[in-house]
Design a protein around this motif. Structure first.
Motif, mmCIF file in Angstrom:
data_model
loop_
_atom_site.group_PDB
_atom_site.id
_atom_site.type_symbol
_atom_site.label_atom_id
_atom_site.label_comp_id
_atom_site.label_asym_id
_atom_site.label_seq_id
_atom_site.Cartn_x
_atom_site.Cartn_y
_atom_site.Cartn_z
ATOM 1 N N ALA A 101 5.245 2.822 -5.798
ATOM 2 C CA ALA A 101 4.693 2.089 -4.713
ATOM 3 C C ALA A 101 5.742 0.893 -4.103
ATOM 4 O O ALA A 101 6.150 0.637 -3.021
ATOM 5 N N GLU A 102 5.791 0.060 -5.296
ATOM 6 C CA GLU A 102 6.658 -1.175 -5.010
ATOM 7 C C GLU A 102 8.077 -0.848 -4.902
ATOM 8 O O GLU A 102 8.785 -1.545 -3.891
ATOM 9 N N ASN A 103 8.827 0.133 -5.383
ATOM 10 C CA ASN A 103 10.031 0.509 -5.112
ATOM 11 C C ASN A 103 10.305 1.019 -3.636
ATOM 12 O O ASN A 103 11.502 1.058 -3.043
ATOM 13 N N LEU A 104 9.256 1.566 -3.078
ATOM 14 C CA LEU A 104 9.228 2.121 -1.784
ATOM 15 C C LEU A 104 9.352 1.022 -0.757
ATOM 16 O O LEU A 104 9.590 1.387 0.367
ATOM 17 N N ILE A 105 9.123 -0.121 -0.961
ATOM 18 C CA ILE A 105 9.233 -1.330 -0.006
ATOM 19 C C ILE A 105 10.120 -2.126 -0.413
ATOM 20 O O ILE A 105 10.158 -3.460 0.238
ATOM 21 N N SER A 122 -1.643 -4.581 0.516
ATOM 22 C CA SER A 122 -1.674 -3.605 -0.559
ATOM 23 C C SER A 122 -2.127 -2.213 0.115
ATOM 24 O O SER A 122 -1.625 -1.194 -0.398
ATOM 25 N N SER A 123 -3.165 -2.216 1.057
ATOM 26 C CA SER A 123 -3.452 -0.933 1.602
ATOM 27 C C SER A 123 -2.209 -0.279 2.473
ATOM 28 O O SER A 123 -2.294 0.859 2.218
ATOM 29 N N TYR A 124 -1.546 -1.134 2.960
ATOM 30 C CA TYR A 124 -0.389 -0.312 3.674
ATOM 31 C C TYR A 124 0.770 0.126 2.520
ATOM 32 O O TYR A 124 1.134 1.104 2.682
ATOM 33 N N ILE A 125 0.978 -0.813 1.534
ATOM 34 C CA ILE A 125 1.926 -0.312 0.675
ATOM 35 C C ILE A 125 1.210 0.726 -0.198
ATOM 36 O O ILE A 125 1.947 1.933 -0.464
ATOM 37 N N LYS A 126 0.074 1.137 -0.371
ATOM 38 C CA LYS A 126 -0.500 2.381 -0.911
ATOM 39 C C LYS A 126 -0.432 3.614 0.067
ATOM 40 O O LYS A 126 0.085 4.540 -0.425
#
Length: 248
Positions: A101-105, A122-126
């Protein structure tokens, strides 16, 4: 289509001043795939890196949509509309100790909707990760797993998902299928062709003749840092092989 990438008289030097890329000019239009084909080590890696200003000793001009980007920061280069699929997923594509998830942003972590008032949302990142993992068929137990836990093909899918989900106009793909299995190679091909169909400009840097023949509209052959010819994708294997060996 309009010209998206316009490179003029690009010279790249190594740290001791030896010229690696010599007076290179090329352009790519929206909706076409241009391949730079050559045996590994003829300056292709440096060209890819120079496009997002990761190379230090560069002269000439690199324009995206007629805007000069040479000398900008890496972040600003990406923000002009470049998706960057680096040669090494492990070294330059992903941070292994970060979650999927972190790598995707990684390249949007300071922009809305990923962040608000300097805080990550965090809700958006998920939800973003869940959507992209499905769309790009990333095989994983959880979006919170470290990216280092993924197979090579799935790592590359995470890189593609991150880079191609931004609004971009130029996709730079450097050796995008190296070390991948057949299924993952097919997937990468489909995504690059989809980018072309969406009217983006695609720069493919590859030493795989099959790949170049399967994807490219035009092929620029590089030898010792110089483009020695630009040919159509209908060129014979024999001629392409000879050009890659330096025969003009």
């Amino acid at each position: 289509g309009k010209t998206i990438l316009d490179i003029k008289e690009l010279n790249i030097y190594n740290s001791i001043g030896r010229k690696i890329v010599n007076n290179l000019s090329l352009d790519i239009k929206a909706g076409e795939i241009l391949a730079i084909a050559g045996v590994q080590g003829n300056g292709q890696s440096e060209i890819a890196r120079a496009l997002i200003n990761l190379e230090d000793h560069v002269t000439g001009s690199i324009k995206i949509n007629n805007v000069e980007i040479l000398g900008e920061s890496v972040r600003d280069s990406l923000r002009t509309g470049i998706a960057f699929i680096p040669e090494s997923r492990e070294l330059d594509g992903l941070i292994g100790t970060f979650s999927i998830a972190e790598n995707l942003i990684l390249d949007t972590h300071d922009l809305t909707p990923v962040a608000k008032n300097g805080q990550l949302v965090s809700s958006y990142i998920k939800s973003n990760a869940a959507k992209l993992v499905e769309e790009f068929d990333v095989r994983t137990q959880s979006i919170f797993d470290n990216s280092s836990s993924l197979s090579g093909g799935n790592k590359q899918k995470v890189v593609l998902a991150r880079e191609l989900s931004r609004s971009v106009e130029l996709v730079v793909a450097s050796q995008p299928t190296r070390g991948l299995d057949v299924g993952s190679i097919e997937f990468v091909y489909e995504r690059l062709l989809a980018e072309r169909a969406a009217n983006r400009a695609v720069l493919l840097i590859s030493s795989e003749l099959d790949e170049v023949a399967a994807l490219a509209d035009r092929i620029a052959v590089i030898f010792k840092g110089e483009i020695i010819g630009v040919v159509g994708s209908d060129v014979s294997r024999e001629k392409l092989g000879l050009m890659m060996a330096g025969v003009k």
